[in-house]
Design a protein around this motif. Sequence first.
Motif, PDB file in Angstrom:
ATOM      1  N   CYS A  73       0.847  -1.196   0.000  1.00 46.69           N
ATOM      2  CA  CYS A  73       0.000   0.000   0.000  1.00 46.69           C
ATOM      3  C   CYS A  73       0.882   1.245   0.000  1.00 46.69           C
ATOM      4  O   CYS A  73       2.106   1.158   0.164  1.00 46.69           O
ATOM      5  CB  CYS A  73      -0.914  -0.004   1.217  1.00 46.69           C
ATOM      6  N   SER A  74       0.266   2.415  -0.166  1.00 45.28           N
ATOM      7  CA  SER A  74       1.003   3.676  -0.189  1.00 45.28           C
ATOM      8  C   SER A  74       0.252   4.740   0.611  1.00 45.28           C
ATOM      9  O   SER A  74      -0.952   4.914   0.424  1.00 45.28           O
ATOM     10  CB  SER A  74       1.189   4.163  -1.632  1.00 45.28           C
ATOM     11  N   VAL A  75       0.970   5.440   1.492  1.00 46.20           N
ATOM     12  CA  VAL A  75       0.361   6.543   2.253  1.00 46.20           C
ATOM     13  C   VAL A  75       1.324   7.722   2.425  1.00 46.20           C
ATOM     14  O   VAL A  75       1.312   8.381   3.462  1.00 46.20           O
ATOM     15  CB  VAL A  75      -0.119   6.073   3.637  1.00 46.20           C
ATOM     16  N   PRO A  76       2.160   8.045   1.425  1.00 50.15           N
ATOM     17  CA  PRO A  76       3.110   9.152   1.612  1.00 50.15           C
ATOM     18  C   PRO A  76       2.389  10.502   1.690  1.00 50.15           C
ATOM     19  O   PRO A  76       1.600  10.853   0.805  1.00 50.15           O
ATOM     20  CB  PRO A  76       3.987   9.069   0.370  1.00 50.15           C
ATOM     21  N   CYS A  88      -1.820   0.162   7.070  1.00 51.13           N
ATOM     22  CA  CYS A  88      -0.726   0.391   6.130  1.00 51.13           C
ATOM     23  C   CYS A  88       0.438   1.079   6.826  1.00 51.13           C
ATOM     24  O   CYS A  88       1.596   0.681   6.668  1.00 51.13           O
ATOM     25  CB  CYS A  88      -1.236   1.232   4.956  1.00 51.13           C
ATOM     26  N   PHE A  89       0.146   2.116   7.614  1.00 48.66           N
ATOM     27  CA  PHE A  89       1.183   2.847   8.344  1.00 48.66           C
ATOM     28  C   PHE A  89       1.921   1.916   9.293  1.00 48.66           C
ATOM     29  O   PHE A  89       3.150   1.990   9.434  1.00 48.66           O
ATOM     30  CB  PHE A  89       0.549   4.002   9.110  1.00 48.66           C
ATOM     31  N   ALA A  90       1.182   1.018   9.957  1.00 46.21           N
ATOM     32  CA  ALA A  90       1.801   0.068  10.889  1.00 46.21           C
ATOM     33  C   ALA A  90       2.767  -0.865  10.172  1.00 46.21           C
ATOM     34  O   ALA A  90       3.822  -1.219  10.723  1.00 46.21           O
ATOM     35  CB  ALA A  90       0.715  -0.737  11.597  1.00 46.21           C
ATOM     36  N   GLN A  91       2.436  -1.257   8.948  1.00 39.32           N
ATOM     37  CA  GLN A  91       3.329  -2.133   8.180  1.00 39.32           C
ATOM     38  C   GLN A  91       4.643  -1.424   7.864  1.00 39.32           C
ATOM     39  O   GLN A  91       5.721  -2.030   7.925  1.00 39.32           O
ATOM     40  CB  GLN A  91       2.626  -2.568   6.895  1.00 39.32           C
ATOM     41  N   TYR A  92       4.559  -0.146   7.543  1.00 42.60           N
ATOM     42  CA  TYR A  92       5.786   0.610   7.276  1.00 42.60           C
ATOM     43  C   TYR A  92       6.584   0.837   8.552  1.00 42.60           C
ATOM     44  O   TYR A  92       7.821   0.835   8.535  1.00 42.60           O
ATOM     45  CB  TYR A  92       5.441   1.958   6.620  1.00 42.60           C
ATOM     46  N   MET A  93       5.883   1.017   9.677  1.00 39.89           N
ATOM     47  CA  MET A  93       6.571   1.167  10.957  1.00 39.89           C
ATOM     48  C   MET A  93       7.422  -0.059  11.273  1.00 39.89           C
ATOM     49  O   MET A  93       8.535   0.053  11.809  1.00 39.89           O
ATOM     50  CB  MET A  93       5.560   1.392  12.075  1.00 39.89           C
ATOM     51  N   GLN A  94       6.904  -1.232  10.933  1.00 41.02           N
ATOM     52  CA  GLN A  94       7.658  -2.457  11.204  1.00 41.02           C
ATOM     53  C   GLN A  94       8.961  -2.485  10.404  1.00 41.02           C
ATOM     54  O   GLN A  94      10.005  -2.883  10.923  1.00 41.02           O
ATOM     55  CB  GLN A  94       6.810  -3.682  10.872  1.00 41.02           C
ATOM     56  N   ILE A  95       8.901  -2.054   9.148  1.00 39.66           N
ATOM     57  CA  ILE A  95      10.113  -2.018   8.333  1.00 39.66           C
ATOM     58  C   ILE A  95      11.108  -1.021   8.910  1.00 39.66           C
ATOM     59  O   ILE A  95      12.319  -1.288   8.982  1.00 39.66           O
ATOM     60  CB  ILE A  95       9.782  -1.647   6.870  1.00 39.66           C
ATOM     61  N   HIS A  96      10.625   0.135   9.343  1.00 40.64           N
ATOM     62  CA  HIS A  96      11.503   1.133   9.953  1.00 40.64           C
ATOM     63  C   HIS A  96      12.177   0.581  11.211  1.00 40.64           C
ATOM     64  O   HIS A  96      13.358   0.838  11.462  1.00 40.64           O
ATOM     65  CB  HIS A  96      10.700   2.390  10.309  1.00 40.64           C
ATOM     66  N   ALA A  97      11.403  -0.170  11.999  1.00 46.14           N
ATOM     67  CA  ALA A  97      11.967  -0.759  13.216  1.00 46.14           C
ATOM     68  C   ALA A  97      13.038  -1.792  12.868  1.00 46.14           C
ATOM     69  O   ALA A  97      14.089  -1.853  13.527  1.00 46.14           O
ATOM     70  CB  ALA A  97      10.863  -1.406  14.047  1.00 46.14           C
ATOM     71  N   LEU A  98      12.792  -2.587  11.847  1.00 44.34           N
ATOM     72  CA  LEU A  98      13.784  -3.584  11.426  1.00 44.34           C
ATOM     73  C   LEU A  98      15.061  -2.905  10.932  1.00 44.34           C
ATOM     74  O   LEU A  98      16.170  -3.408  11.167  1.00 44.34           O
ATOM     75  CB  LEU A  98      13.199  -4.473  10.321  1.00 44.34           C
ATOM     76  N   GLU A  99      14.900  -1.782  10.267  1.00 45.97           N
ATOM     77  CA  GLU A  99      16.082  -1.032   9.824  1.00 45.97           C
ATOM     78  C   GLU A  99      16.888  -0.548  11.021  1.00 45.97           C
ATOM     79  O   GLU A  99      18.126  -0.556  11.003  1.00 45.97           O
ATOM     80  CB  GLU A  99      15.651   0.152   8.962  1.00 45.97           C
TER      81      GLU A  99
END
Length: 212
Positions: A73-76, A88-99
């Motif tokens: 998904c996209s939410v920029p 969708c935002f939560a999914q991106y948060m997980q990637i940021h945390a993994l980084e």
Amino acid sequence: MDTRRVFTIGGVISGVVLVGFGIVVIVLAISGRNTVHNELKQQQITGTPDMTPAAIKAEGAKAGLKNVDYPTCSVPGEPIDTGSEARCFAQYMQIHALEATGGYVYAQMGQYEAKPDAPKSQLAPGGGTSNTQYAVTDPKTGQPVSNGARNVWITQTALSTALNMSYMATQLALFSLVVGVALLLAGLGFIVLAAGGALTRSTGVSRSDTVS
């Protein structure tokens, strides 16, 4: 009292009850959905520029992440005010945390920051240690220093769980709306069938009276 009349009255009453329940469920579903949206708006969350599938994949590759499920998904730049956007935002948060943690999750990281000379056997796969003997000590408090990367994951999990709950709440509201409509239609159907049966019997009696 005629048995058929009893069934007719019972059918009408059942229909009215179903219609009433249907209306109540629909109102509650709409109210629940609006509550979730209003609560999300109050948080003033906005998607960051990298919250697109292409951008996040590039970031993940740069951070060396492997075997990661990236969001589609996209939410920029979008205000997060719906359940689907929250998920969708939560999914991106997980990637940021993994980084931030080097690709490691909570269970793979030690509770404390490890001393430079801590033996490898006392280190967690994702860094840090859970043995206070080999943990860095805060000179002011004398207590072991928490593993910062692990704390990042904890914070991310708490926030993403709240966002995912918003998504689940909106889905439940949608399901309730469907159930409410179904109850409403079923109730109307009962009323129509009962009234139709009564009218048919009444017409039949009138015709028999005319013939005789």
